[in-house]
Design a protein around this motif. Structure first.
Motif, PDB file in Angstrom:
ATOM      1  N   LEU A  15     -14.639  29.294   2.610  1.00 30.26           N
ATOM      2  CA  LEU A  15     -13.910  29.049   3.847  1.00 30.26           C
ATOM      3  C   LEU A  15     -13.927  27.567   4.201  1.00 30.26           C
ATOM      4  O   LEU A  15     -12.923  27.009   4.612  1.00 30.26           O
ATOM      5  CB  LEU A  15     -14.497  29.875   4.984  1.00 30.26           C
ATOM      6  N   ALA A  16     -15.082  26.941   4.028  1.00 30.59           N
ATOM      7  CA  ALA A  16     -15.210  25.518   4.351  1.00 30.59           C
ATOM      8  C   ALA A  16     -16.061  24.844   3.291  1.00 30.59           C
ATOM      9  O   ALA A  16     -17.009  25.435   2.778  1.00 30.59           O
ATOM     10  CB  ALA A  16     -15.845  25.330   5.715  1.00 30.59           C
ATOM     11  N   VAL A  17     -15.704  23.607   2.965  1.00 31.45           N
ATOM     12  CA  VAL A  17     -16.456  22.822   1.983  1.00 31.45           C
ATOM     13  C   VAL A  17     -16.787  21.482   2.617  1.00 31.45           C
ATOM     14  O   VAL A  17     -15.935  20.865   3.259  1.00 31.45           O
ATOM     15  CB  VAL A  17     -15.634  22.605   0.690  1.00 31.45           C
ATOM     16  N   VAL A  18     -18.023  21.043   2.435  1.00 31.04           N
ATOM     17  CA  VAL A  18     -18.453  19.717   2.896  1.00 31.04           C
ATOM     18  C   VAL A  18     -18.926  18.938   1.677  1.00 31.04           C
ATOM     19  O   VAL A  18     -19.834  19.380   0.970  1.00 31.04           O
ATOM     20  CB  VAL A  18     -19.600  19.820   3.929  1.00 31.04           C
ATOM     21  N   LEU A  19     -18.292  17.804   1.430  1.00 33.06           N
ATOM     22  CA  LEU A  19     -18.703  16.917   0.335  1.00 33.06           C
ATOM     23  C   LEU A  19     -19.529  15.785   0.924  1.00 33.06           C
ATOM     24  O   LEU A  19     -19.048  15.051   1.787  1.00 33.06           O
ATOM     25  CB  LEU A  19     -17.484  16.323  -0.376  1.00 33.06           C
ATOM     26  N   LEU A  20     -20.756  15.653   0.461  1.00 37.45           N
ATOM     27  CA  LEU A  20     -21.639  14.590   0.943  1.00 37.45           C
ATOM     28  C   LEU A  20     -21.655  13.437  -0.061  1.00 37.45           C
ATOM     29  O   LEU A  20     -21.633  13.661  -1.270  1.00 37.45           O
ATOM     30  CB  LEU A  20     -23.054  15.132   1.113  1.00 37.45           C
ATOM     31  N   ASP A  21     -21.722  12.207   0.455  1.00 40.47           N
ATOM     32  CA  ASP A  21     -21.792  11.013  -0.405  1.00 40.47           C
ATOM     33  C   ASP A  21     -20.682  10.997  -1.456  1.00 40.47           C
ATOM     34  O   ASP A  21     -20.931  10.781  -2.636  1.00 40.47           O
ATOM     35  CB  ASP A  21     -23.159  10.902  -1.087  1.00 40.47           C
ATOM     36  N   ALA A  22     -19.470  11.231  -1.038  1.00 47.24           N
ATOM     37  CA  ALA A  22     -18.332  11.276  -1.965  1.00 47.24           C
ATOM     38  C   ALA A  22     -17.781   9.879  -2.212  1.00 47.24           C
ATOM     39  O   ALA A  22     -16.595   9.615  -2.069  1.00 47.24           O
ATOM     40  CB  ALA A  22     -17.254  12.201  -1.424  1.00 47.24           C
ATOM     41  N   ASP A  23     -18.672   8.976  -2.616  1.00 49.28           N
ATOM     42  CA  ASP A  23     -18.247   7.599  -2.885  1.00 49.28           C
ATOM     43  C   ASP A  23     -18.259   7.330  -4.385  1.00 49.28           C
ATOM     44  O   ASP A  23     -18.615   8.190  -5.187  1.00 49.28           O
ATOM     45  CB  ASP A  23     -19.137   6.601  -2.136  1.00 49.28           C
ATOM     46  N   GLY A  24     -17.849   6.131  -4.756  1.00 49.89           N
ATOM     47  CA  GLY A  24     -17.740   5.757  -6.163  1.00 49.89           C
ATOM     48  C   GLY A  24     -19.061   5.699  -6.895  1.00 49.89           C
ATOM     49  O   GLY A  24     -19.104   5.825  -8.115  1.00 49.89           O
ATOM     50  N   ARG A  25     -20.151   5.547  -6.174  1.00 45.69           N
ATOM     51  CA  ARG A  25     -21.468   5.538  -6.836  1.00 45.69           C
ATOM     52  C   ARG A  25     -21.857   6.932  -7.287  1.00 45.69           C
ATOM     53  O   ARG A  25     -22.506   7.108  -8.320  1.00 45.69           O
ATOM     54  CB  ARG A  25     -22.536   4.985  -5.902  1.00 45.69           C
ATOM     55  N   LEU A  35     -15.638  17.827 -11.027  1.00 44.01           N
ATOM     56  CA  LEU A  35     -16.434  18.473  -9.981  1.00 44.01           C
ATOM     57  C   LEU A  35     -15.778  18.307  -8.609  1.00 44.01           C
ATOM     58  O   LEU A  35     -15.746  19.253  -7.811  1.00 44.01           O
ATOM     59  CB  LEU A  35     -17.849  17.889  -9.953  1.00 44.01           C
ATOM     60  N   LEU A  36     -15.258  17.122  -8.334  1.00 38.46           N
ATOM     61  CA  LEU A  36     -14.558  16.901  -7.066  1.00 38.46           C
ATOM     62  C   LEU A  36     -13.325  17.796  -6.956  1.00 38.46           C
ATOM     63  O   LEU A  36     -13.055  18.369  -5.903  1.00 38.46           O
ATOM     64  CB  LEU A  36     -14.152  15.441  -6.914  1.00 38.46           C
ATOM     65  N   TYR A  37     -12.584  17.896  -8.033  1.00 40.18           N
ATOM     66  CA  TYR A  37     -11.390  18.741  -8.033  1.00 40.18           C
ATOM     67  C   TYR A  37     -11.753  20.183  -7.678  1.00 40.18           C
ATOM     68  O   TYR A  37     -11.103  20.813  -6.841  1.00 40.18           O
ATOM     69  CB  TYR A  37     -10.691  18.682  -9.397  1.00 40.18           C
ATOM     70  N   VAL A  38     -12.801  20.697  -8.310  1.00 40.89           N
ATOM     71  CA  VAL A  38     -13.219  22.073  -8.040  1.00 40.89           C
ATOM     72  C   VAL A  38     -13.634  22.223  -6.579  1.00 40.89           C
ATOM     73  O   VAL A  38     -13.230  23.164  -5.896  1.00 40.89           O
ATOM     74  CB  VAL A  38     -14.362  22.493  -8.991  1.00 40.89           C
ATOM     75  N   ALA A  39     -14.426  21.292  -6.080  1.00 44.64           N
ATOM     76  CA  ALA A  39     -14.891  21.380  -4.691  1.00 44.64           C
ATOM     77  C   ALA A  39     -13.728  21.341  -3.708  1.00 44.64           C
ATOM     78  O   ALA A  39     -13.663  22.132  -2.765  1.00 44.64           O
ATOM     79  CB  ALA A  39     -15.873  20.247  -4.393  1.00 44.64           C
ATOM     80  N   VAL A  40     -12.795  20.434  -3.922  1.00 42.65           N
ATOM     81  CA  VAL A  40     -11.666  20.271  -2.993  1.00 42.65           C
ATOM     82  C   VAL A  40     -10.736  21.476  -3.035  1.00 42.65           C
ATOM     83  O   VAL A  40     -10.263  21.931  -2.001  1.00 42.65           O
ATOM     84  CB  VAL A  40     -10.900  18.970  -3.319  1.00 42.65           C
ATOM     85  N   THR A  41     -10.507  22.013  -4.201  1.00 43.52           N
ATOM     86  CA  THR A  41      -9.552  23.119  -4.308  1.00 43.52           C
ATOM     87  C   THR A  41     -10.140  24.464  -3.897  1.00 43.52           C
ATOM     88  O   THR A  41      -9.399  25.434  -3.764  1.00 43.52           O
ATOM     89  CB  THR A  41      -8.979  23.225  -5.733  1.00 43.52           C
ATOM     90  N   ARG A  42     -11.441  24.544  -3.679  1.00 41.33           N
ATOM     91  CA  ARG A  42     -12.052  25.798  -3.252  1.00 41.33           C
ATOM     92  C   ARG A  42     -12.064  25.954  -1.736  1.00 41.33           C
ATOM     93  O   ARG A  42     -12.298  27.040  -1.237  1.00 41.33           O
ATOM     94  CB  ARG A  42     -13.491  25.931  -3.777  1.00 41.33           C
ATOM     95  N   ALA A  43     -11.819  24.897  -1.014  1.00 42.46           N
ATOM     96  CA  ALA A  43     -11.832  24.956   0.449  1.00 42.46           C
ATOM     97  C   ALA A  43     -10.578  25.680   0.933  1.00 42.46           C
ATOM     98  O   ALA A  43      -9.470  25.203   0.739  1.00 42.46           O
ATOM     99  CB  ALA A  43     -11.883  23.553   1.033  1.00 42.46           C
ATOM    100  N   MET A  44     -10.774  26.829   1.560  1.00 49.41           N
ATOM    101  CA  MET A  44      -9.634  27.609   2.024  1.00 49.41           C
ATOM    102  C   MET A  44      -9.136  27.161   3.393  1.00 49.41           C
ATOM    103  O   MET A  44      -7.936  27.176   3.658  1.00 49.41           O
ATOM    104  CB  MET A  44     -10.003  29.084   2.073  1.00 49.41           C
ATOM    105  N   HIS A  45     -10.045  26.771   4.298  1.00 46.70           N
ATOM    106  CA  HIS A  45      -9.642  26.447   5.661  1.00 46.70           C
ATOM    107  C   HIS A  45     -10.040  25.061   6.122  1.00 46.70           C
ATOM    108  O   HIS A  45      -9.352  24.478   6.945  1.00 46.70           O
ATOM    109  CB  HIS A  45     -10.202  27.481   6.646  1.00 46.70           C
ATOM    110  N   ALA A  46     -11.153  24.560   5.632  1.00 49.00           N
ATOM    111  CA  ALA A  46     -11.632  23.259   6.108  1.00 49.00           C
ATOM    112  C   ALA A  46     -12.304  22.489   4.974  1.00 49.00           C
ATOM    113  O   ALA A  46     -13.045  23.066   4.183  1.00 49.00           O
ATOM    114  CB  ALA A  46     -12.614  23.429   7.256  1.00 49.00           C
ATOM    115  N   LEU A  47     -12.001  21.211   4.920  1.00 47.63           N
ATOM    116  CA  LEU A  47     -12.619  20.315   3.947  1.00 47.63           C
ATOM    117  C   LEU A  47     -13.089  19.082   4.695  1.00 47.63           C
ATOM    118  O   LEU A  47     -12.295  18.417   5.365  1.00 47.63           O
ATOM    119  CB  LEU A  47     -11.624  19.910   2.857  1.00 47.63           C
TER     120      LEU A  47
END
Length: 60
Positions: A15-25, A35-47
């Motif tokens: 339902l909701a996904v929170v990405l922590l420290d999503a920087d270039g490091r 991994l980012l693609y999977v995380a972003v595309t799994r969020a159904m309502h909130a990212l």
């Protein structure tokens, strides 16, 4: 339906996904991009994407 099927279904759609420290490091390689693609595309309502300084180039 076994518990493995339920867990897989739950992990595939969040339902909701929170990405922590999503920087270039933290997200700089091709594996990280996937991994980012999977995380972003799994969020159904909130990212929510949190980062310091600049977001990962893969998020632009």
């Amino acid at each position: 339906m076994g518990s493995e099927s339920i867990e897989r279904e739950y992990l595939e759609e969040m339902l909701a996904v929170v990405l922590l420290d999503a920087d270039g490091r933290q997200y700089a390689s091709e594996v990280d991009r996937n991994l980012l693609y999977v995380a972003v595309t799994r969020a159904m309502h909130a990212l929510t994407v949190l980062y310091r300084d600049e977001p990962s180039p893969f998020l632009r």
